[in-house]
Enzyme design. Structure first.
Site, PDB file in Angstrom:
ATOM      1  N   GLY A 303       0.581  -1.492  -0.076  1.00 55.85           N
ATOM      2  CA  GLY A 303       0.005   0.064  -0.045  1.00 55.85           C
ATOM      3  C   GLY A 303       1.107   1.534  -0.264  1.00 55.85           C
ATOM      4  CB  SER A 304       0.109   5.038   1.532  1.00 57.32           C
ATOM      5  OG  SER A 304      -0.914   5.128   0.441  1.00 57.32           O
TER       6      SER A 304
END
Length: 580
Positions: A303-304
């Protein structure tokens, strides 16, 4: 007539010569065996009348960076029987069943087995071994040896690993450094007669075992305690499936702590913990899952937190600067796909620095598209993401990434914000550390040095400095950018007054999507201007609120509040403060 007599004389002479030759051969052969081969046959004769029992060597200890013993030994006993020496088998069976808590059928089968020596049970507590020895039973041997003992039970269980019945390493550091730790077994030799009965008044010959060597590792008992406590707290609070946390020195790759809760009891590794008792798995599969080290054995969509890599790549390649402006309407159209931002209303106009603070997907997609597939994969390789980290634990998994030829614009877009591929936590933290430490790839590791049982230093483990993956200028820019994420962005819940903290949050949905399961994570480091410690927290399937900035960042904050003073990292005075 004369010819017949001559023939008979020649025949007798031939027989005589043959007999003499045979006699000389036998004398020569006997002399050869008695003189030239005497040592060989003496050894064979002795071996026929010697019985050998093995003595386990004390396994080398595992110590933390400060000398705290994490893996040690306890004296235990091995109980065996010698069939030919047993005079009262029923008494032997009765005593062994009672003292060892074994069923009669098993003990009887071993006692009555006609073998030179039969092991009844190993790793018997010394008190029980002493009690059996006190009966003075003929044919029963009680030999002392060693059993692995872990003073802190479940602490760092998936890092340390454990040993089997023969003291060989099974998982973790125990198997990785088995050759160093194992030592050399000894033997006990006893003389017997032709019937296999020990000869009285003959002393046992002992060849003493050689103890294994000690392993000193970078793990810190106190930091590991803090980390495990924080992991268990969030595991219980969020009713998560598991929590993995790594703490590392980003300058040299030394791992200070690694936990994957729930851990298991190293002194009782074959008893399933509560999480695995009611699973549909077989016992063997459940045990393997319980022992699994999620930090290195498992991959996940980062993810981020992976935006650290995209940002560093974009800045290094020059396709973006901190002041470049973008517009986020809440989504990004890529080919025929609308990829949304976590803020559906959009962030509006923002600089790249603000986009990093906001963790804005559309902006990072744009940076990825500016880079292009060729450049992105060039840096992916340059950063070492297609290789394993080389951490000194067995079973490290590799990155799962699209083949370059299969990556189109949509795939590149999703990769740029950390989806559609998988990496391990150890790979993520290692790459992030290498980006913020000045741009040098490091090798994560535990082993620091080896010493013998007397404390004499044998070896200091060396880890070659990796290649430069990033310029110092880009590394400094990344430290600044990630500090702003914590100061006034999505990572603000990791902020600690007086400390300069950098970091990045992430929230990713697990596969298959649509099941409402998420992974929340945060990677943080301190001090932001000169990183000395980096920490990654990954929370698997938290219940309720699942945003990384909300639940993972506070975990790292809690850990840093405890370990930064412990590591001697002092607070930085604010500009408005003065020293009198």
């Amino acid at each position: 007539m004369q010819k017949t007599k001559s023939f008979h004389r020649r025949k007798i002479l031939l027989v005589f010569v043959c007999c003499i030759a045979a006699l000389l051969f036998l004398i020569g052969r006997l002399a050869y065996l008695m003189i030239a081969k005497s040592g060989y046959y003496t050894t064979l004769a002795e071996e026929l009348h010697e019985r050998e029992r093995s003595i386990k060597a004390a396994r080398g200890r595992i110590l933390d960076r400060n000398g705290t013993v994490l893996a040690d030994n306890r004296t235990v006993c091995t109980v065996s029987v010698i069939h030919s020496q047993i005079t009262d088998p029923e008494q032997v069976i009765e005593v062994l069943c009672t003292e060892l808590g074994m069923d009669e059928e098993t003990v009887r089968a071993r006692v009555e087995k006609n073998s030179s020596i039969e092991r009844i049970k190993s790793n018997v507590d010394k008190d029980i071994g002493d009690a059996i020895r006190s009966y003075g039973l003929d044919g029963v041997k009680v030999d002392e040896d060693y059993k692995r003992y872990y003073p802190y039970a479940s602490m760092a269980s998936k890092v340390l690993g454990f040993t089997g019945a023969d003291n060989q390493g099974i998982i973790g550091l125990e198997v990785r450094y088995d050759e160093l730790l194992s030592g050399t077994p000894g033997t006990i030799l006893t003389l017997t007669d032709a019937r296999g009965i020990e000869i009285e008044d003959t002393a046992e010959t002992r060849i003493e075992p050689v103890a294994g060597n000690d392993l000193i590792i970078s793990l810190d008992y106190n930091i590991q305690q803090y980390v495990e406590q924080a992991a268990y707290n969030v595991l219980e609070e969020k009713q998560a499936d598991s929590v993995s946390i790594l703490v590392m020195n980003p300058q040299n790759g030394e791992i200070y702590a690694m936990t994957n809760v729930p851990e298991f009891d190293l002194n009782d590794p074959y008893t399933l913990t509560e999480l695995y008792i009611e699973t549909q798995l077989s016992e063997e599969d459940a045990l393997n899952q319980m022992w699994r080290n999620g930090c290195i054995n498992d991959t996940y969509e980062p993810g981020s937190t992976f935006k650290i890599i995209t940002a560093a790549t974009g800045l290094e390649e020059g396709v973006v600067t901190l002041t470049d402006t973008f517009y986020c309407p809440g989504y990004k159209l890529v080919d025929d796909r609308r990829i949304r931002c976590h803020k559906t209303a959009g962030h509006g106009s923002e600089t790249f620095l603000e986009a990093a603070q906001n963790s804005c997907n559309p902006v990072f997609i744009e940076v990825g598209l500016r880079l292009g597939v060729d450049n992105y994969f060039k840096y992916f390789n340059q950063f070492g993401l297609n290789d394993k980290t080389g951490v000194d634990l067995p079973g490290e998994a590799a990155t799962i990434m699209h083949k370059k030829e299969n990556v189109g614009q949509v795939e590149l877009a999703t990769i740029s914000f950390g989806q559609s591929f998988q990496i391990t936590p150890i790979q993520l933290i290692t790459t992030a550390a290498s980006i913020i430490n000045g741009g040098i790839r490091i090798t994560p590791h535990f082993a620091v040095s080896a010493q013998d049982a007397d404390g004499t230093l044998l070896e200091v483990y060396q880890y070659e400095e990796g290649e430069r993956i990033l310029s110092e200028e880009t590394s400094a820019t990344m430290r600044y950018l990630l500090e702003q994420v914590v100061d006034s962005g999505s990572g603000k819940n990791a902020y600690i007054e007086g400390y300069r903290i950098g970091g990045k949050t992430a929230t990713s949905e697990t596969l298959p999507r649509g099941q409402g399961k998420y992974i929340s994570s945060f990677v943080g480091f301190a001090p932001a201007d000169d990183p000395q410690v980096i920490c990654l927290c990954v929370i698997n399937n938290p219940q309720g609120t699942y945003y990384g900035g909300t639940i993972a960042a506070p975990v790292v904050k809690d850990i840093f509040e405890n370990i930064l003073p412990y590591l001697g990292i002092e607070k930085t005075l604010a500009e408005t403060e003065t020293v009198e």
